[in-house]
Design a protein around this motif. Structure first.
Motif, PDB file in Angstrom:
ATOM      1  N   ALA A   1       0.814  -1.218   0.000  1.00 52.03           N
ATOM      2  CA  ALA A   1       0.000   0.000   0.000  1.00 52.03           C
ATOM      3  C   ALA A   1       0.847   1.268   0.000  1.00 52.03           C
ATOM      4  N   ALA A   2       2.146   1.140   0.234  1.00 53.61           N
ATOM      5  CA  ALA A   2       3.022   2.306   0.313  1.00 53.61           C
ATOM      6  C   ALA A   2       3.417   2.807  -1.080  1.00 53.61           C
ATOM      7  N   VAL A   3       3.816   4.072  -1.129  1.00 50.65           N
ATOM      8  CA  VAL A   3       4.336   4.667  -2.368  1.00 50.65           C
ATOM      9  C   VAL A   3       5.862   4.640  -2.274  1.00 50.65           C
ATOM     10  N   THR A   4       6.492   3.991  -3.221  1.00 52.10           N
ATOM     11  CA  THR A   4       7.942   3.855  -3.175  1.00 52.10           C
ATOM     12  C   THR A   4       8.623   4.801  -4.164  1.00 52.10           C
ATOM     13  N   VAL A   5       9.862   5.138  -3.828  1.00 54.13           N
ATOM     14  CA  VAL A   5      10.693   5.957  -4.708  1.00 54.13           C
ATOM     15  C   VAL A   5      12.109   5.399  -4.694  1.00 54.13           C
ATOM     16  N   ARG A   6      12.827   5.706  -5.743  1.00 51.63           N
ATOM     17  CA  ARG A   6      14.253   5.406  -5.745  1.00 51.63           C
ATOM     18  C   ARG A   6      15.006   6.583  -5.135  1.00 51.63           C
ATOM     19  N   ARG A   7      16.039   6.288  -4.373  1.00 55.60           N
ATOM     20  CA  ARG A   7      16.944   7.323  -3.894  1.00 55.60           C
ATOM     21  C   ARG A   7      18.255   7.136  -4.641  1.00 55.60           C
ATOM     22  N   ARG A   8      18.721   8.213  -5.243  1.00 58.51           N
ATOM     23  CA  ARG A   8      19.944   8.123  -6.051  1.00 58.51           C
ATOM     24  C   ARG A   8      21.070   8.906  -5.406  1.00 58.51           C
ATOM     25  N   ARG A   9      22.225   8.282  -5.351  1.00 57.08           N
ATOM     26  CA  ARG A   9      23.406   8.918  -4.779  1.00 57.08           C
ATOM     27  C   ARG A   9      24.101   9.731  -5.873  1.00 57.08           C
ATOM     28  N   LEU A  10      24.173  11.036  -5.677  1.00 55.56           N
ATOM     29  CA  LEU A  10      24.832  11.916  -6.629  1.00 55.56           C
ATOM     30  C   LEU A  10      26.143  12.431  -6.052  1.00 55.56           C
ATOM     31  N   GLU A  11      27.181  12.392  -6.867  1.00 61.06           N
ATOM     32  CA  GLU A  11      28.466  12.948  -6.468  1.00 61.06           C
ATOM     33  C   GLU A  11      28.408  14.470  -6.593  1.00 61.06           C
ATOM     34  N   LEU A  12      28.957  15.168  -5.609  1.00 62.76           N
ATOM     35  CA  LEU A  12      29.031  16.622  -5.653  1.00 62.76           C
ATOM     36  C   LEU A  12      30.442  17.045  -6.032  1.00 62.76           C
ATOM     37  N   LEU A  13      30.521  17.963  -6.975  1.00 63.73           N
ATOM     38  CA  LEU A  13      31.798  18.491  -7.447  1.00 63.73           C
ATOM     39  C   LEU A  13      31.724  20.008  -7.462  1.00 63.73           C
ATOM     40  N   THR A  14      32.797  20.667  -7.098  1.00 65.56           N
ATOM     41  CA  THR A  14      32.822  22.123  -7.183  1.00 65.56           C
ATOM     42  C   THR A  14      33.675  22.554  -8.365  1.00 65.56           C
ATOM     43  N   LEU A  15      33.282  23.682  -8.948  1.00 62.74           N
ATOM     44  CA  LEU A  15      33.966  24.239 -10.108  1.00 62.74           C
ATOM     45  C   LEU A  15      34.088  25.746  -9.909  1.00 62.74           C
ATOM     46  N   ALA A  16      35.322  26.236  -9.793  1.00 64.26           N
ATOM     47  CA  ALA A  16      35.566  27.672  -9.607  1.00 64.26           C
ATOM     48  C   ALA A  16      35.853  28.321 -10.955  1.00 64.26           C
ATOM     49  N   VAL A  17      35.124  29.409 -11.247  1.00 65.04           N
ATOM     50  CA  VAL A  17      35.314  30.135 -12.511  1.00 65.04           C
ATOM     51  C   VAL A  17      35.280  31.636 -12.232  1.00 65.04           C
ATOM     52  N   ASP A  18      35.755  32.410 -13.179  1.00 62.93           N
ATOM     53  CA  ASP A  18      35.704  33.867 -13.045  1.00 62.93           C
ATOM     54  C   ASP A  18      34.254  34.338 -13.033  1.00 62.93           C
ATOM     55  N   HIS A  19      34.003  35.402 -12.276  1.00 62.17           N
ATOM     56  CA  HIS A  19      32.644  35.952 -12.216  1.00 62.17           C
ATOM     57  C   HIS A  19      32.122  36.316 -13.603  1.00 62.17           C
ATOM     58  N   ALA A  20      33.018  36.781 -14.454  1.00 65.13           N
ATOM     59  CA  ALA A  20      32.598  37.277 -15.772  1.00 65.13           C
ATOM     60  C   ALA A  20      31.988  36.181 -16.642  1.00 65.13           C
ATOM     61  N   VAL A  21      32.381  34.932 -16.391  1.00 67.38           N
ATOM     62  CA  VAL A  21      31.897  33.837 -17.252  1.00 67.38           C
ATOM     63  C   VAL A  21      30.984  32.870 -16.498  1.00 67.38           C
ATOM     64  N   ALA A  22      30.741  33.134 -15.223  1.00 67.24           N
ATOM     65  CA  ALA A  22      29.978  32.188 -14.407  1.00 67.24           C
ATOM     66  C   ALA A  22      28.589  31.913 -14.976  1.00 67.24           C
ATOM     67  N   GLY A  23      27.893  32.969 -15.387  1.00 69.06           N
ATOM     68  CA  GLY A  23      26.546  32.793 -15.923  1.00 69.06           C
ATOM     69  C   GLY A  23      26.534  31.946 -17.175  1.00 69.06           C
ATOM     70  N   ARG A  24      27.486  32.227 -18.068  1.00 64.87           N
ATOM     71  CA  ARG A  24      27.538  31.463 -19.321  1.00 64.87           C
ATOM     72  C   ARG A  24      27.889  30.005 -19.051  1.00 64.87           C
ATOM     73  N   VAL A  25      28.860  29.769 -18.177  1.00 59.27           N
ATOM     74  CA  VAL A  25      29.268  28.399 -17.857  1.00 59.27           C
ATOM     75  C   VAL A  25      28.106  27.619 -17.242  1.00 59.27           C
ATOM     76  N   GLU A  26      27.409  28.250 -16.304  1.00 56.91           N
ATOM     77  CA  GLU A  26      26.275  27.568 -15.680  1.00 56.91           C
ATOM     78  C   GLU A  26      25.197  27.244 -16.695  1.00 56.91           C
ATOM     79  N   SER A  27      24.897  28.210 -17.574  1.00 57.03           N
ATOM     80  CA  SER A  27      23.863  27.996 -18.585  1.00 57.03           C
ATOM     81  C   SER A  27      24.232  26.858 -19.524  1.00 57.03           C
ATOM     82  N   GLU A  28      25.485  26.832 -19.945  1.00 53.78           N
ATOM     83  CA  GLU A  28      25.907  25.791 -20.893  1.00 53.78           C
ATOM     84  C   GLU A  28      25.935  24.421 -20.232  1.00 53.78           C
ATOM     85  N   LEU A  29      26.355  24.366 -18.969  1.00 49.63           N
ATOM     86  CA  LEU A  29      26.358  23.083 -18.270  1.00 49.63           C
ATOM     87  C   LEU A  29      24.937  22.562 -18.107  1.00 49.63           C
TER      88      LEU A  29
END
Length: 224
Positions: free
Chosen positions: A141-169
Motif C-alpha cells: 500500500a506504500a508509495v515507493t521511490v528510488r533514492r539516487r546517490r549523486l556525487e558533488l563536485l565544485t567548479l571555480a570560474v571567473d565571475h565574468a563567465v559564471a553565468g555562461r558556464v552555468e547555462s551551458e552546463l
C-alpha cells in the motif's frame, strides 16, 4: 511492488528503494479473531523508527503487542537492521517483519505491526505468517521511490563567465545545485558519478580552465 537491484561502487550503492516521504503504507488483517494493524514508513535515523513505534503505542495503547523492525542505510557500512518481538515468542514477529522489508529491497524504512489478541493461540507458524502478511500488505500500500546517490563536485570560474558556464552546463544536462560568490564564482555540480564525460563537458565549456574538485555527495528522490 517489486524490488530494485542496487548498483554498488567503491563507496556503496548508488540507487536505493525506499518509501516516499508522504507515501506511508498501512494495512489490517484478521486471523482467527486476532487483528494485525501494520504501518510502514520512511525513516532517516533510529530515532525515526522509535518515533513510529511510539506513535503506534499511543494510538493503540490497549493492544498487547507492538512488534517492529527497521532497515537503515549507513553510508559506507551498508544496511543496519533491528527487530523486536515485543513479547511474542522469539522469532515469530520482529524477524518476519524484517524479512518482508529486506525481501522487498527497501532501505531507510521502519515497520510496526500491532496485534490485538483474539483469544485463539495461533502457534509459531501462524504468528510468522500473520506478521509477514500484515507487513507485506502495508508495503504493497506504500508509495515507493528510488533514492539516487549523486556525487558533488565544485567548479571555480571567473565571475565574468559564471553565468555562461552555468547555462551551458545546464543545457548539457548537468545539475547545478548552487553557486557561491567569493574571489571567484564556485558552482556545485551533482552528477551520478565522476567520469571522463563529465570532465570533458566541463573542459569544453570552460576552455580547459575549469578544475573539478570532489565535495561529497547527496541523496535525491527519483519518482518512477
Amino acid at each position: 511492488m517489486g524490488s530494485l537491484a542496487t548498483r554498488v561502487g567503491e563507496d556503496g550503492p548508488v540507487d536505493l528503494l525506499t518509501i516516499a516521504p508522504d507515501g506511508e503504507g498501512s494495512a489490517e488483517i484478521e486471523v482467527k479473531r486476532s487483528r494485525f494493524l501494520a504501518v510502514v514508513a520512511r525513516i532517516d535515523s533510529e530515532d525515526g523508527a522509535k518515533a513510529l513505534l511510539g506513535q503506534a503505542r499511543r494510538e493503540h495503547h490497549d493492544a498487547r503487542h507492538h512488534c517492529s523492525a527497521f532497515v537503515l542505510h549507513v553510508n559506507g557500512q551498508g544496511d543496519r537492521t533491528r527487530s523486536s518481538d515485543d513479547g511474542e515468542p522469539s522469532g515469530t514477529a520482529g524477524l518476519p517483519i524484517l524479512q518482508v522489508l529486506l525481501g522487498a529491497g527497501l532501505s531507510d524504512v521502519a515497520a510496526v505491526v500491532t496485534r490485538y489478541f483474539g483469544g485463539t493461540l495461533l502457534g509459531a507458524g501462524g504468528l510468522v505468517r500473520a506478521y509477514s502478511a500484515a507487513t507485506a500488505a502495508a508495503v504493497a500500500a506504500a508509495v515507493t521511490v528510488r533514492r539516487r546517490r549523486l556525487e558533488l563536485l565544485t567548479l571555480a570560474v571567473d565571475h565574468a563567465v559564471a553565468g555562461r558556464v552555468e547555462s551551458e552546463l545546464r543545457s548539457r544536462g548537468v545539475v547545478i545545485t548552487g553557486t557561491e560568490y567569493g574571489p571567484s564564482a564556485v558552482l556545485t555540480l551533482a552528477v551520478p558519478a565522476f567520469s571522463d564525460e563529465v570532465a570533458g563537458t566541463v573542459a569544453s565549456v570552460t576552455a580547459g580552465a575549469g578544475v573539478l574538485r570532489p565535495a561529497g555527495f547527496r541523496w535525491v528522490d527519483v519518482r518512477s
